[in-house]
Design a protein around this motif. Structure first.
Motif, PDB file in Angstrom:
ATOM      1  N   ASP A   1      -2.899  18.294   5.539  1.00  0.00           N
ATOM      2  CA  ASP A   1      -2.661  18.414   4.091  1.00  0.00           C
ATOM      3  C   ASP A   1      -2.718  17.021   3.493  1.00  0.00           C
ATOM      4  N   VAL A   2      -3.860  16.633   3.019  1.00  0.00           N
ATOM      5  CA  VAL A   2      -4.045  15.262   2.550  1.00  0.00           C
ATOM      6  C   VAL A   2      -3.219  14.968   1.302  1.00  0.00           C
ATOM      7  N   VAL A   3      -3.004  15.969   0.450  1.00  0.00           N
ATOM      8  CA  VAL A   3      -2.232  15.749  -0.780  1.00  0.00           C
ATOM      9  C   VAL A   3      -0.771  15.469  -0.448  1.00  0.00           C
ATOM     10  N   SER A   4      -0.172  16.332   0.352  1.00  0.00           N
ATOM     11  CA  SER A   4       1.233  16.133   0.724  1.00  0.00           C
ATOM     12  C   SER A   4       1.410  14.836   1.506  1.00  0.00           C
ATOM     13  N   ALA A   5       0.461  14.534   2.377  1.00  0.00           N
ATOM     14  CA  ALA A   5       0.554  13.310   3.174  1.00  0.00           C
ATOM     15  C   ALA A   5       0.476  12.073   2.287  1.00  0.00           C
ATOM     16  N   THR A   6      -0.407  12.105   1.295  1.00  0.00           N
ATOM     17  CA  THR A   6      -0.552  10.965   0.390  1.00  0.00           C
ATOM     18  C   THR A   6       0.699  10.780  -0.459  1.00  0.00           C
ATOM     19  N   THR A   7       1.243  11.883  -0.945  1.00  0.00           N
ATOM     20  CA  THR A   7       2.465  11.809  -1.753  1.00  0.00           C
ATOM     21  C   THR A   7       3.629  11.256  -0.941  1.00  0.00           C
ATOM     22  N   LYS A   8       3.781  11.770   0.276  1.00  0.00           N
ATOM     23  CA  LYS A   8       4.860  11.308   1.147  1.00  0.00           C
ATOM     24  C   LYS A   8       4.676   9.836   1.487  1.00  0.00           C
ATOM     25  N   PHE A   9       3.469   9.431   1.726  1.00  0.00           N
ATOM     26  CA  PHE A   9       3.172   8.031   2.047  1.00  0.00           C
ATOM     27  C   PHE A   9       3.611   7.113   0.910  1.00  0.00           C
ATOM     28  N   ALA A  10       3.265   7.501  -0.311  1.00  0.00           N
ATOM     29  CA  ALA A  10       3.633   6.685  -1.471  1.00  0.00           C
ATOM     30  C   ALA A  10       5.148   6.653  -1.667  1.00  0.00           C
ATOM     31  N   THR A  11       5.807   7.776  -1.419  1.00  0.00           N
ATOM     32  CA  THR A  11       7.262   7.841  -1.576  1.00  0.00           C
ATOM     33  C   THR A  11       7.965   6.908  -0.597  1.00  0.00           C
ATOM     34  N   VAL A  12       7.542   6.924   0.648  1.00  0.00           N
ATOM     35  CA  VAL A  12       8.160   6.062   1.653  1.00  0.00           C
ATOM     36  C   VAL A  12       7.914   4.591   1.317  1.00  0.00           C
ATOM     37  N   ALA A  13       6.695   4.272   0.891  1.00  0.00           N
ATOM     38  CA  ALA A  13       6.379   2.887   0.545  1.00  0.00           C
ATOM     39  C   ALA A  13       7.256   2.393  -0.608  1.00  0.00           C
ATOM     40  N   GLN A  14       7.437   3.219  -1.645  1.00  0.00           N
ATOM     41  CA  GLN A  14       8.262   2.818  -2.780  1.00  0.00           C
ATOM     42  C   GLN A  14       9.733   2.703  -2.389  1.00  0.00           C
ATOM     43  N   THR A  15      10.189   3.546  -1.476  1.00  0.00           N
ATOM     44  CA  THR A  15      11.566   3.425  -0.994  1.00  0.00           C
ATOM     45  C   THR A  15      11.751   2.095  -0.270  1.00  0.00           C
ATOM     46  N   MET A  16      10.764   1.691   0.490  1.00  0.00           N
ATOM     47  CA  MET A  16      10.831   0.391   1.162  1.00  0.00           C
ATOM     48  C   MET A  16      10.897  -0.745   0.153  1.00  0.00           C
ATOM     49  N   VAL A  17      10.198  -0.582  -0.972  1.00  0.00           N
ATOM     50  CA  VAL A  17      10.267  -1.593  -2.037  1.00  0.00           C
ATOM     51  C   VAL A  17      11.675  -1.642  -2.617  1.00  0.00           C
ATOM     52  N   SER A  18      12.235  -0.477  -2.889  1.00  0.00           N
ATOM     53  CA  SER A  18      13.574  -0.432  -3.492  1.00  0.00           C
ATOM     54  C   SER A  18      14.649  -0.982  -2.562  1.00  0.00           C
ATOM     55  N   LEU A  19      14.405  -0.896  -1.264  1.00  0.00           N
ATOM     56  CA  LEU A  19      15.361  -1.420  -0.284  1.00  0.00           C
ATOM     57  C   LEU A  19      15.106  -2.881   0.055  1.00  0.00           C
ATOM     58  N   GLY A  20      14.091  -3.477  -0.569  1.00  0.00           N
ATOM     59  CA  GLY A  20      13.797  -4.883  -0.327  1.00  0.00           C
ATOM     60  C   GLY A  20      13.090  -5.150   0.989  1.00  0.00           C
ATOM     61  N   MET A  21      12.500  -4.119   1.566  1.00  0.00           N
ATOM     62  CA  MET A  21      11.813  -4.284   2.853  1.00  0.00           C
ATOM     63  C   MET A  21      10.418  -4.861   2.674  1.00  0.00           C
ATOM     64  N   ILE A  22       9.746  -4.451   1.619  1.00  0.00           N
ATOM     65  CA  ILE A  22       8.438  -5.008   1.254  1.00  0.00           C
ATOM     66  C   ILE A  22       8.431  -5.217  -0.253  1.00  0.00           C
ATOM     67  N   ASP A  23       7.513  -6.009  -0.761  1.00  0.00           N
ATOM     68  CA  ASP A  23       7.443  -6.218  -2.210  1.00  0.00           C
ATOM     69  C   ASP A  23       6.450  -5.240  -2.830  1.00  0.00           C
ATOM     70  N   GLN A  24       6.510  -5.151  -4.141  1.00  0.00           N
ATOM     71  CA  GLN A  24       5.676  -4.191  -4.861  1.00  0.00           C
ATOM     72  C   GLN A  24       4.190  -4.484  -4.694  1.00  0.00           C
ATOM     73  N   GLU A  25       3.843  -5.744  -4.634  1.00  0.00           N
ATOM     74  CA  GLU A  25       2.435  -6.099  -4.486  1.00  0.00           C
ATOM     75  C   GLU A  25       1.880  -5.589  -3.155  1.00  0.00           C
ATOM     76  N   THR A  26       2.682  -5.736  -2.107  1.00  0.00           N
ATOM     77  CA  THR A  26       2.256  -5.238  -0.795  1.00  0.00           C
ATOM     78  C   THR A  26       2.115  -3.727  -0.822  1.00  0.00           C
ATOM     79  N   ALA A  27       3.093  -3.052  -1.420  1.00  0.00           N
ATOM     80  CA  ALA A  27       3.045  -1.596  -1.490  1.00  0.00           C
ATOM     81  C   ALA A  27       1.832  -1.116  -2.271  1.00  0.00           C
ATOM     82  N   SER A  28       1.461  -1.834  -3.325  1.00  0.00           N
ATOM     83  CA  SER A  28       0.337  -1.424  -4.166  1.00  0.00           C
ATOM     84  C   SER A  28      -0.994  -1.518  -3.424  1.00  0.00           C
ATOM     85  N   ARG A  29      -1.069  -2.396  -2.437  1.00  0.00           N
ATOM     86  CA  ARG A  29      -2.318  -2.573  -1.699  1.00  0.00           C
ATOM     87  C   ARG A  29      -2.479  -1.562  -0.563  1.00  0.00           C
ATOM     88  N   LEU A  30      -1.403  -0.843  -0.230  1.00  0.00           N
ATOM     89  CA  LEU A  30      -1.451   0.063   0.914  1.00  0.00           C
ATOM     90  C   LEU A  30      -2.253   1.322   0.605  1.00  0.00           C
TER      91      LEU A  30
END
Length: 720
Positions: free
Chosen positions: A249-278
């Motif tokens: 399910d590429v749609v659900s996988a893509t949505t989940k991927f973006a959600t996890v990446a943004q959570t990492m940003v909010s927790l200070g694990m990665i920065d927004q610029e890095t997340a945007s390039r993923l």
């Protein structure tokens, strides 16, 4: 005198008068009318006091009983809690099923995977930090700030299920709560996360981060990229249906991927610029066969030999079932991947261009290649089905039995051991022996219809040297030698070289195995063996024949034949295979045997290494021309090999694809030449040569008149 109605006897003090009551209607009416109703004069104070006392006692009893029941319940709860706390193992006490991997000798090429779950434990502190961070972001963002965390509970659940426990119902939930409490009370957050990463299910049959990385991306967990780690972390939520697998399910996988990446940003694990390039990484297509056990392949028979060998060692003896398979071991075998592939391409009926691919379906083969001086099995083929019959060897089973069907009548290949025993007894290879086409041996009961017949012929007949007879080979001269030196001498030589067991026919139970053991048998002929040992009537295994050939190739030094190089767990070697070789045969005896067998044209390889060998053909019962078993055994200075061609079950005449008869000099010898030539090139061998003959023994002790000079091909004796 009559009394008036309604009155009482004046002389009596009735109860009615004492209480102020009358029993007449008139009196009652009068009193009601005048209000003169009497008051009941009963004192109830004592009754009330008694009731109050009883109530107080009951209250006290209820309070005491309540307290006792409460204490009892509290005790029971405490006992139950203690029981659960002690009954539920902590991670350090758990033995989770972990994949054991069997490798070829290079230590990297996988032969088979064993175990009930596909899991490989890794140290997560060696992984990129973002692997654990991605899992926290996906599963439990408050992991480091709260207790009773989701990750702890999820680990407790996975570990309980993995060890056969239940998480269903109230009892199951209680187990999870207690295990979570014990977990967080006993381990740090980093340790719990380590347990979790190695336990949790990621889908596609992969348990733990290491197997997940291999399954989805074909790399180890230490090589995961940030994007790959994020995608894997998202799959944990719904591994069973693959909802966050982009191939599902590429749609659900893509949505989940973006959600996890943004959570990492909010927790200070990665920065927004890095997340945007993923971007969502490419995942390997799901191939269930890619991680199949490999046990159904022909190499499955090798795995069976490997496990049997390890179960006989001090390190793994008397372990419970599944200990090796689920133990997370890396077993590095002695099998060379190139030599094994070459052997399969030559003999496996499932290989399109093999020698057996187009023959009768009843036809099969077995072959083993052993490295002299080390005893390492370089290649092994026992049949086309890794879970079926093994026609190359036998092995001990966990219940103490013996499995395998690798024993076959060796026919004239026993010539090798008879010749070596004769040389050791002082008989020269140049001695001459009677070699008619038929001969009686009364001492062994071989007379009349049981007289020996040689279906082969040689130019040297009717009298041949042992050397000439060995090259053909002829049976009658070597039967006479066996009578002369005794069958025990032949059996002892075979045992010393590597024949560990022989089989004899029993009218009631069929074939019976006789373990030759480690003790010499020179002074005692083991029942029921006779001089017929020279004829190759008593079956031996292909593996033992290859072992013996390796002993001759090593000049009489025998190493213990083995399949396991070493076993590794948690980056440490826990077992190493044997490496020492011991002298079991005289170097001079072996040199003269080699000088004779090196002249056999059937095994010679043009532009290849020098070879020494002998063919053997056991005839089909009732036939004088058709074979039921065909052999070629031989060696070079660097390699030893035994080849058998026969039937899978019922015995039929051995014929190839075009109907030609198979003998030891045909298909088995061809297999020997092809595999030995290819293995010599693959291993970079070929420069070594055989030693010069020692020419030992007396050449005048034969039963035929001596000629003036040694026959062609026979090493001349110097009288030693």
């Amino acid at each position: 005198m009559a009394k008036d109605k309604g009155t009482t006897d004046g002389g009596s003090d009735s109860g009615a008068e004492r209480t102020g009551l009358t029993t007449t209607g008139e009196g009652l009416f009068h009193r009601l009318r005048t209000g003169e109703w009497p008051v009941l004069k009963i004192d109830l104070s004592e009754a009330y006091a008694s009731v109050r006392r009883r109530a107080a006692v009951l209250r006290r009893r209820r309070i005491i009983s309540g307290i006792l029941v409460g204490l009892l319940l509290a005790g029971l709860v405490g006992v139950a809690t203690t029981y659960y706390a002690n009954a539920i193992p902590l991670p350090g006490e758990l033995t989770l099923p972990e994949t054991t991997t069997v490798y070829y000798s290079d230590g990297t090429t996988v032969m088979a995977r064993l175990g009930t779950q596909r899991r490989t434990i890794v140290r997560t502190d060696r992984l990129p930090r973002y692997v654990a961070q991605a899992v926290i972001a996906a599963e439990d963002p408050r992991y480091y700030t709260t207790s009773g965390t989701l990750i702890s509970r999820q680990y407790a659940r996975a570990a309980t299920i993995a060890t056969g426990g239940s998480v269903d119902g109230a009892a199951g939930q209680a187990r999870l709560l207690v295990m979570t409490w014990r977990l967080e009370d006993s381990y740090s957050k980093e340790e719990i996360l380590d347990f979790y990463l190695n336990t949790v299910y990621f889908g596609r049959g992969a348990y733990g981060i290491e197997e997940a990385a291999r399954t989805y991306f074909g790399v180890g967990a230490d090589r995961l990229t940030l994007a790959q780690a994020i995608l894997l972390a998202g799959m944990i939520e719904s591994p069973g249906d693959g909802r966050f697998d982009p191939t599902v399910d590429v749609v659900s996988a893509t949505t989940k991927f973006a959600t996890v990446a943004q959570t990492m940003v909010s927790l200070g694990m990665i920065d927004q610029e890095t997340a945007s390039r993923l971007t969502v990484p490419t995942v390997l297509p799901y191939d269930p066969g890619r991680f199949a056990s490999g046990l159904s392949e022909p190499t499955g028979l090798i795995v069976a030999q490997v496990l049997a060998e390890l179960r006989a060692t001090d390190e793994f003896r008397d372990r419970p079932p599944g200990y090796l398979e689920d133990g997370g071991y890396a077993i590095i075998t002695t099998i060379d991947v190139n030599v094994q592939r070459l052997l399969l391409q030559t003999v496996d009926e499932n290989e399109p261009d093999s020698l057996l691919s187009s023959g009768p379906r009843s036809l099969t083969a077995a072959a083993v290649v052993v490295e002299p001086r080390t005893g390492r099995v370089l290649a092994y083929y026992g049949g086309p089905n890794g879970t079926g019959a093994d026609y190359a060897g036998t092995r001990a089973t966990p219940d103490g039995g013996v499995a395998g069907f690798g024993y076959h009548p060796p026919a004239q290949t026993m010539t090798v051991y008879t010749l070596a025993a004769a040389l050791d007894a002082g008989i020269s290879a140049a001695s001459r022996w009677d070699a008619p086409s038929i001969k009686e041996f009364p001492a062994s009961g071989r007379t009349g219809t049981d007289a020996l017949r040689d279906v082969r012929s040689a130019e040297c007949q009717p009298a041949c040297t042992l050397a000439e007879a060995a090259i053909v080979p002829l049976s009658i001269p070597f039967y006479a030698v066996t009578e002369r030196i005794g069958p025990a001498a032949v059996i002892e030589t075979a045992r010393a070289a590597g024949i560990g067991a022989m089989w004899s026919a029993d009218p009631e139970s069929g074939l019976v195995r006789h373990d030759l053991g480690d003790r010499p048998v020179r002074t005692l002929v083991p029942e029921p063996f006779t001089a017929d040992v020279a004829l190759g009537r008593y079956p031996v295994t292909v593996l033992d024949q290859a072992t013996a050939m390796a002993t001759f190739a090593a000049g009489g030094l025998r190493a213990r034949t083995h399949f396991v190089n070493r076993v590794v767990r948690d980056y440490a070697t826990v077992y190493e295979g044997p490496s020492e070789a011991q002298r079991v045969l005289s170097a001079d005896v072996v040199a003269d045997v080699t000088a004779v067998l090196a002249q056999n044209p059937a095994g010679q390889i043009p532009d290849g290494p020098p070879t020494a060998g002998v063919a053997g053909t056991a005839l089909l019962a009732g036939s004088a021309i058709d074979a039921a078993h065909a052999w070629y055994v031989g060696y070079t200075p660097d390699l030893a090999m035994a080849v058998w061609v026969g039937n899978k079950e019922y015995e039929f005449p051995l014929r190839n694809a075009i109907g030609d008869r198979i003998t030891g000099e045909t298909m088995p010898a061809q297999i020997f030449r092809q595999v030995i030539a290819g293995a010599t090139d693959a291993l970079g061998l070929g420069d070594a040569t055989f030693p010069e003959p020692a020419r030992i023994g007396d050449d005048t002790v034969g039963d035929a008149p001596a000629s003036g000079a040694p026959a062609s091909g026979a090493p001349a004796s110097d009288g030693r």
